[in-house]
Structures are given as structure tokens and as C-alpha cells.
Design a protein around this motif. Structure first.
Motif, PDB file in Angstrom:
ATOM      1  N   ASN A  71       0.815  -1.224   0.000  1.00  0.00           N
ATOM      2  CA  ASN A  71       0.000   0.000   0.000  1.00  0.00           C
ATOM      3  C   ASN A  71       0.841   1.263   0.000  1.00  0.00           C
ATOM      4  O   ASN A  71       0.504   2.266   0.619  1.00  0.00           O
ATOM      5  CB  ASN A  71      -0.945   0.020   1.210  1.00  0.00           C
ATOM      6  N   ARG A  72       1.968   1.236  -0.700  1.00  0.00           N
ATOM      7  CA  ARG A  72       2.788   2.430  -0.812  1.00  0.00           C
ATOM      8  C   ARG A  72       2.709   2.933  -2.244  1.00  0.00           C
ATOM      9  O   ARG A  72       2.283   2.219  -3.160  1.00  0.00           O
ATOM     10  CB  ARG A  72       4.236   2.126  -0.442  1.00  0.00           C
ATOM     11  N   CYS A  73       3.172   4.173  -2.467  1.00  0.00           N
ATOM     12  CA  CYS A  73       3.153   4.751  -3.806  1.00  0.00           C
ATOM     13  C   CYS A  73       4.469   5.473  -4.054  1.00  0.00           C
ATOM     14  O   CYS A  73       4.870   6.338  -3.273  1.00  0.00           O
ATOM     15  CB  CYS A  73       1.975   5.725  -3.968  1.00  0.00           C
ATOM     16  N   ARG A  74       5.137   5.104  -5.139  1.00  0.00           N
ATOM     17  CA  ARG A  74       6.415   5.723  -5.506  1.00  0.00           C
ATOM     18  C   ARG A  74       6.362   6.066  -6.987  1.00  0.00           C
ATOM     19  O   ARG A  74       6.157   5.185  -7.828  1.00  0.00           O
ATOM     20  CB  ARG A  74       7.568   4.769  -5.219  1.00  0.00           C
ATOM     21  N   GLN A 128      11.599   4.381   9.568  1.00  0.00           N
ATOM     22  CA  GLN A 128      10.252   4.085   9.057  1.00  0.00           C
ATOM     23  C   GLN A 128       9.194   4.997   9.675  1.00  0.00           C
ATOM     24  O   GLN A 128       8.329   5.523   8.980  1.00  0.00           O
ATOM     25  CB  GLN A 128       9.912   2.615   9.325  1.00  0.00           C
ATOM     26  N   THR A 140      14.292   5.787   4.638  1.00  0.00           N
ATOM     27  CA  THR A 140      13.260   6.189   3.691  1.00  0.00           C
ATOM     28  C   THR A 140      13.206   7.705   3.612  1.00  0.00           C
ATOM     29  O   THR A 140      13.763   8.414   4.472  1.00  0.00           O
ATOM     30  CB  THR A 140      11.888   5.622   4.107  1.00  0.00           C
ATOM     31  N   ALA A 190       9.935   6.256  -0.127  1.00  0.00           N
ATOM     32  CA  ALA A 190       8.668   5.564   0.156  1.00  0.00           C
ATOM     33  C   ALA A 190       8.915   4.070   0.329  1.00  0.00           C
ATOM     34  O   ALA A 190       8.292   3.231  -0.314  1.00  0.00           O
ATOM     35  CB  ALA A 190       7.658   5.815  -0.964  1.00  0.00           C
ATOM     36  N   ALA A 248       5.334   0.635   4.161  1.00  0.00           N
ATOM     37  CA  ALA A 248       3.890   0.586   3.899  1.00  0.00           C
ATOM     38  C   ALA A 248       3.236   1.935   4.173  1.00  0.00           C
ATOM     39  O   ALA A 248       3.526   2.605   5.162  1.00  0.00           O
ATOM     40  CB  ALA A 248       3.249  -0.503   4.767  1.00  0.00           C
ATOM     41  N   GLY A 249       2.331   2.321   3.249  1.00  0.00           N
ATOM     42  CA  GLY A 249       1.544   3.532   3.429  1.00  0.00           C
ATOM     43  C   GLY A 249       2.238   4.818   3.058  1.00  0.00           C
ATOM     44  O   GLY A 249       1.644   5.896   3.156  1.00  0.00           O
ATOM     45  N   GLU A 250       3.505   4.774   2.614  1.00  0.00           N
ATOM     46  CA  GLU A 250       4.251   5.991   2.298  1.00  0.00           C
ATOM     47  C   GLU A 250       4.056   6.401   0.840  1.00  0.00           C
ATOM     48  O   GLU A 250       3.828   5.569  -0.047  1.00  0.00           O
ATOM     49  CB  GLU A 250       5.744   5.796   2.578  1.00  0.00           C
ATOM     50  N   HIS A 286       1.877   4.757  -9.507  1.00  0.00           N
ATOM     51  CA  HIS A 286       2.892   4.043  -8.727  1.00  0.00           C
ATOM     52  C   HIS A 286       3.720   3.132  -9.626  1.00  0.00           C
ATOM     53  O   HIS A 286       3.185   2.382 -10.440  1.00  0.00           O
ATOM     54  CB  HIS A 286       2.201   3.217  -7.635  1.00  0.00           C
TER      55      HIS A 286
END
Length: 715
Positions: A17-20, A99, A131, A153, A156-158, A251
Motif C-alpha cells: 500500500n505504498r506509492c512511488r 520508518q 526512507t 517511500a 507501507a503507506g508511504e 505508482h
């Protein structure tokens, strides 16, 4: 480079559930651009990655100039820091780029609104679990670029943004510093370098690093040092296509990374393989002559194909005698610097000062007619660039070296020295590390075989501190490589599981036979005599009636050291390695040879495979051992073994073979007699036509040495 497929069901866990997002940026990366982005977007965690140390240093200086009021906190990290300074920086970064930094930072650091900026090189591509919100990075090959992106990122969640720039530009006042590592060595000096080494050498001209000059007489070409221009251009094309697409704000997950890797690296890997094949014959010839015949000219030819050199410097006159002799270089900590950087300093030195008026480099070499381990090498002037490229330990005039814990090491004729001295290496006198304890012959072999098969924990020194580490089984490190090598180079008709089993068999016999020479009567008499002294005076173990492999000895105890020196004056310990090789022949004839014949191997293959074990036993201390010559045989005459030697061999066999997968297929060997008349033994049997067996030996002896070293740490 083809990435292994990961099941879609597992990707949900990996992506977490992260986005980069990634974006290619046409304009150069500058300190002003970083500064503006921080305050326009209210950044709090920023990482900047440059391709060379000097570019990172120049960018750091530019950003520090903008940060007069301390509005941001800047950390510089690269490979040219002393271990203690680098360790302190890494520890700090793991806290502030952690983190949960948004939750924990305010509790730990009061000024939570200050943006933390890390300027680094490739040293953070792996191994540092940090990170950030935004990553600014210079263009590099796709596999390296995605490693760098993994520091944005990361958890998780970043949400994170990765911006990729073709070039780095540094202001005029820091231009000389930033260009230190940007220097092109002529192609004719590099034409025969294997491809995997070429990737570490310069292949393009200087980067444009001038932010204040409007025009130049000659435009500077882009440099992707230390990477090849072609692979960076392919990476840029993929990034540009992505940036110009409708998916630029999406992402970049594992599947896209997989696609990018294949687009960029698949053809490059095929080209790499072809280049490696073209250079293999010459490399093998040099490898044979340098490693096994001690041909220094061939060793220099191999050194020329390695990018980095070890450099030293000092200013105190106490380090040098009147004849320019170094007191003990082995105890000093070197810096590793690219040869291209040193070549640039050499050129600048000649142009700016004039060769002959002063000096910038000297070669650190072993005195003539002294052993390679002699601790007082001498300094000889380096009189040409070709000579410089052929040196691997180099003394640098201290007037051209500067060091501090903020910016690290700087080198060059534009650098004003600050009386920096190469520091002493960290003390390695630790309990459980490089400190011998009494070990029986059988116990030593059993521990070595344990190190081959199992993981274990011990203490080592890292950055000057004692820490616990967990070593993997040596088997896990080398079995696959050994099996693939045998399948590729020696026995292509065998399956990989068969060649891996064969490699493990060779390691088994190398461990079992390498210390047979310690069963000599004279060797045991000398070692048991010292152990009795250690037991009575220095709290050592009681030797009882054991046959020994090692004795108790602490080199940092001056009383012990002096007493051992006095003891050895009248009790000379005999050699044992080549004696082990001589005795190994009898063991292999009884056990390994029948095993190999059952595998339907040719007699030549059997002969050479056995010699890899014999050479490992004879050369496990010193690669240039040449075996017994006629004069040596006349002096030694025979090997006389201790009483109970046969029981020690039988006991160690039973203890080892029970944990060996092919143990049931091996005949239990013995020596059969206590006295062997010596005959000349040639440990240089392999010629260039059998180079693959020399290389196999290097893998077997590597396994042997790792097991030997770690078995001492286990105690």
C-alpha cells in the motif's frame, strides 16, 4: 538480466500500500533546485544521490552555502570517510530517516520542523534501511537506479517522488572539487579490461559543473562515470517514455520495475558475456603466471584492470627513516580511490607545478630479497602515469590531501593538506577473534566441517566496535558457484546437482587432509611443549595426551609473546602444509579416486580433480608455494608421524563423514605407515591448458580458508 517472476498474490505484500512515482528531469541537478523544492513543497526528508564522491562533495558545499541560517540539516555520506565517522553518520541516518520518523522524530529531536537532507553516493543503494519523501538522483543504469529508488517511500503507506537528472552542476567556487573524480583514461589503456571491470571505469568526458559561467570555449560532454554511457542512455530513454506517458503519476511497482530491467539490461548482459569471452584467454594466462608463479609483471597487468587503489599518507617524520622506509604500513588504514582520480591528480600536478620540482605519488613496495609479509616496505618515486596505473598501494604527498568528518577525504593539487595521517587499523584483539586457543586435531577438523554446513554466531570488530554477527554456512556461500563452475568449465554433461555434490566432495577432502602434516612427531613435540608452558603459566588448557592442531596463545599478552619467542629459538616448529599435500596423495588414492571412477570420469579428469585437493592442502597458507625441490628433500629426508596418528585419522573421518551426504559412497582411508620417505612434489602441475582446474582450486581453497578461519572464531 532476467528478473524471476513473483506471483501476483505475493505482490500485495511486497507493494504494501505504498506509492512511488518516477520522473525524468531534463535540467541539471543543482543545490538551488534542491533548496527551492524543499521550501516550495515543505519537504522534511530528502535524499540526493550522486554518481561520484567528488560530485557529492561539491553539491554538499553548494547546499551548505545556501544554508547560512541553518534552516536545514545536511549530512554527507560516501565511501571516503574513516570507519568511525561513517558509522556515526549511518547510525544518525537510521534514526532520522527511519520508518516511523514522523512519529518518533519530535520525541527525539526538538526541532522537528527542520528538513533533513542526505547527500550520498551509491553506498546507500543497499544495506541502510532508510526512507524519504523525495529522492533526487543522478542518472545511472536501471538496476542501480531502482536500488536507489528503494530508499524512497520504502515502507507501507508511504508516498514518495523520485526525480532523475542526467547531470549534476556545481557552482564555480566548488567546481574543481566536484571534478576530482571526473577524468577520462584513454581507451587504449582500457581496451582489454573485462566488461565487469570496465563498468567501474570512466568512459566519457567531464560533466558540466559550472553554474555561474555563461559561456565556455568548448562545451563539456556529459559523464556518467563510473557507469557506461550506453546503458545510461538506454535507462534515460525508458524513463523519458514513462515521464511523457499518461502513467507518470502512477505508482511504479514491481511489475513495472521488472519490465524496465528487462528493457534495459537483457541485451547489455549478452554483450557483457561476449566481452568477457573475448578477454578470458588473456586473463587466464595472467592469472596463472601471477597467482601460481609469482610473476609480478603479470600481477601488475591484472591490477591495471581494477579501478580502485589503496592510498596512504602521513606527515610525522617518525613514520619515515632517513632512507624513506615506512615503519609498518600493515598497521595503517588505507583509503580506496579510483585510479582515474589519481590519474587526474597526476596530470594536474605535471601541468600546474612541473614534474621534477616536487612529487605527488610514491609506490609502496616490498624491499628486494624480503618476504611478501615483511612489514617495512619502502617508498619509490612514481615517474610515469603507466607506472602509477600499475601500482596498488600508493603513498600520497600529504600537502595534497585534506580530511575532516563532515566532507571526508579530498585529494588533488588544488587541495590544501591539513596534516592528515592515515590512521592505525582498529585493534582486532578480541576474545573469539584471531586469538588461538588449544584445539585438538580431531576437534579442529570437526569444527571446520561444521562451519561448512551450519550458520553460527560470533563477535567481530566493525568500525572499531565489538558486535555480534551471524555467519552463513560456507556451503551456502560457495556451493552454487562451485557447482556451476564445474558444470560450465569441466563437466558440462553432468546435471547441476551432480556438480554441486562433486564440489562438496572436493571441499570435504580438502578439509580432511589439509592438516595431515601436523601429525608429524616433531610438530607435535614442539606444539605440546609450548602448550605445557601455556597451561602452567598462562591459564591454558592441559594438553594431556591429545594430538594438537592449535595451542593457547594471546599475541597481546607481552609476557606470552616474549616467552614464545624465546621458546621458538630452541624449538623450531617444522612446516606442515606441503607435508600435508604429500600425505594427501595416499588418502585420495584410497577414497576419492575410487569414488570418481564410479562416476565414470576420465583418468585425466580424475587426476586433475585430485590435484585441486592436493594443491589446496599444500597452498592453504601461501598461494606461491612451489612444493619440494631436490635440495629440500635431501635436507628433510622423511616424514615421521606421531603415535596414535592412525586413531586420529580414523576418529576425524567418522566424525566428519556422518554429516556428509555421499559418505556411504566413500572408502575410509588411512596412511598405513608412520614413516614416509620424501619425494619431490610438484604443486605447479597445471599449465595454461588446464587453467579451469587452477580456478577450481581457487574456489576449493577459498572454502577451506573460510572454514579454517571461522572454526577458530567458534571456540
Amino acid at each position: 538480466m532476467e528478473i524471476s517472476r513473483v506471483a501476483d498474490v505475493d505482490l500485495k505484500i511486497i507493494e504494501a500500500n505504498r506509492c512511488r512515482i518516477f520522473r525524468a528531469v531534463a535540467q541539471p541537478l543543482t543545490a538551488q533546485l534542491i533548496w527551492d523544492d524543499i521550501f516550495q513543497n515543505n519537504r522534511q526528508r530528502v535524499i540526493v544521490i550522486c554518481n561520484t564522491v567528488s560530485q557529492a562533495q561539491g553539491l554538499y558545499r553548494d547546499l551548505e552555502a545556501l544554508n547560512q541560517d541553518g534552516e536545514i540539516e545536511i549530512t554527507l555520506l560516501h565511501s571516503r570517510f574513516l570507519p568511525e565517522h561513517r558509522a556515526a553518520k549511518e547510525s544518525y541516518l537510521k534514526d532520522v530517516f527511519a520508518q516511523n520518523w514522523r512519529d518518533s522524530y519530535q520525541d527525539t529531536y526538538q526541532a522537528s520542523n527542520i528538513c533533513q537532507v542526505l547527500i550520498s553516493t551509491q553506498v546507500i543503494e543497499a544495506g541502510i534501511n532508510i526512507t524519504c519523501e523525495v529522492l533526487h538522483t543522478q542518472l545511472s543504469p536501471m538496476n542501480s537506479l531502482l536500488q536507489r529508488g528503494g530508499r524512497c517511500a520504502r515502507f507501507a503507506g508511504e508516498f514518495g517522488e523520485v526525480y532523475v537528472y542526467r547531470t549534476v552542476e556545481v557552482n564555480q567556487e566548488n567546481q574543481d572539487l566536484a571534478e576530482t573524480d571526473l577524468f577520462e583514461i584513454e581507451e587504449n589503456l582500457l581496451s582489454d579490461i573485462p566488461c565487469d571491470s570496465v563498468a567501474l571505469l570512466p568512459t566519457a568526458e567531464h560533466t558540466s559543473v559550472n553554474n555561474n559561467i555563461a559561456t565556455t570555449t568548448e562545451p563539456k560532454k556529459e559523464s556518467f562515470l563510473p557507469y557506461k554511457k550506453e546503458i545510461c542512455e538506454l535507462t534515460w530513454q525508458v524513463l523519458q517514455a514513462h515521464t511523457n506517458s499518461e502513467h507518470v503519476h502512477n505508482h511504479v511497482g514491481f511489475r513495472i520495475e521488472e519490465e524496465w530491467i528487462n528493457l534495459v539490461h537483457r541485451d547489455e548482459d549478452l554483450l557483457t558475456l561476449k566481452r568477457r569471452e573475448n578477454s578470458e584467454m588473456e586473463f587466464e594466462s595472467n592469472f596463472h603466471d601471477a597467482v601460481f608463479k609469482g610473476d609480478e609483471s603479470k600481477a601488475i597487468a591484472l591490477i591495471r584492470k581494477v579501478d580502485n587503489r589503496s592510498i596512504f599518507t602521513w606527515t610525522e617524520s617518525g613514520f619515515i627513516d632517513d632512507d624513506d622506509e615506512v615503519k609498518d604500513i600493515q598497521k595503517l588504514l588505507p583509503f580506496s580511490v579510483p585510479i582515474s582520480t589519481l590519474c587526474k591528480a597526476w596530470r594536474d600536478f605535471q601541468e600546474n607545478i612541473g614534474f621534477g620540482d616536487d612529487w605527488i605519488f610514491k609506490r609502496i613496495e616490498t624491499p628486494k630479497n624480503k618476504s611478501q609479509s615483511y612489514s617495512q616496505p619502502v617508498l619509490s618515486p612514481i615517474t610515469s602515469r603507466d607506472f602509477l596505473i600499475g601500482c596498488y598501494r600508493i603513498f600520497v604527498n600529504p600537502r595534497y590531501i585534506y580530511y575532516d568528518e563532515n566532507i571526508g577525504l579530498k585529494i588533488g593539487v588544488d587541495t590544501t593538506g591539513n596534516r592528515f595521517n592515515s590512521p592505525p587499523k582498529p585493534d582486532k584483539s578480541l576474545s573469539n577473534q584471531y586469538r588461538y586457543q588449544m584445539d585438538t586435531y580431531v576437534g579442529h577438523l570437526v569444527l571446520m566441517w561444521k562451519c561448512w554446513r551450519e550458520n553460527f554466531e560470533t563477535k567481530i570488530l566493525r568500525n572499531g566496535e565489538s558486535i555480534k554477527v551471524k555467519y552463513p554456512a560456507v556451503r551456502d556461500e560457495l556451493l552454487v558457484a562451485g557447482g556451476k563452475f564445474i558444470q560450465t568449465k569441466i563437466l558440462p554433461n553432468l546435471a547441476i546437482d551432480e556438480t554441486e555434490a562433486l564440489f562438496e566432495t572436493l571441499v570435504f577432502f580438502a578439509i580432511f587432509t589439509h592438516d595431515l602434516g601436523k601429525l608429524q612427531l616433531k610438530w607435535q613435540q614442539v606444539m605440546r611443549g609450548w602448550q605445557k608452558i601455556a597451561h602452567c603459566k598462562y591459564q591454558g588448557k592441559n594438553p594431556r595426551e591429545y594430538l594438537l592442531a592449535h595451542t593457547d596463545y594471546n599475541p597481546d599478552d607481552k609476557a606470552q609473546k616474549d616467552e614464545l619467542k624465546a621458546y621458538e629459538k630452541t624449538n623450531k616448529r617444522p612446516n606442515h602444509a606441503v607435508e600435508s599435500a604429500f600425505l594427501t596423495q595416499a588418502i585420495l588414492k584410497q577414497s576419492l579416486v575410487p569414488f570418481l571412477r564410479n562416476s565414470s570420469l576420465s583418468n585425466d579428469k580424475i587426476k586433475y580433480l585430485c590435484y585441486t585437493v592436493i594443491m589446496a592442502a599444500g597452498r592453504h597458507h601461501f598461494a606461491w608455494a612451489e612444493g619440494f625441490q631436490s635440495a629440500d628433500v635431501a635436507n628433510l629426508k622423511q616424514i615421521e608421524l606421531s603415535e596414535e596418528y592412525d586413531k586420529a585419522i580414523a576418529h576425524s573421518w567418522r566424525c566428519m563423514v556422518r554429516f556428509f551426504p555421499n559418505g556411504d559412497c566413500l572408502h575410509q582411508p588411512s596412511l598405513g605407515k608412520s614413516v614416509y620417505n620424501l619425494k619431490e612434489l610438484n604443486l605447479n602441475i597445471f599449465e595454461r591448458d588446464e587453467i579451469e582446474f587452477l580456478q577450481l582450486y581457487s574456489l576449493v581453497v577459498r572454502a577451506l580458508r573460510l572454514c579454517d578461519q571461522r572454526s577458530v572464531q567458534l571456540m
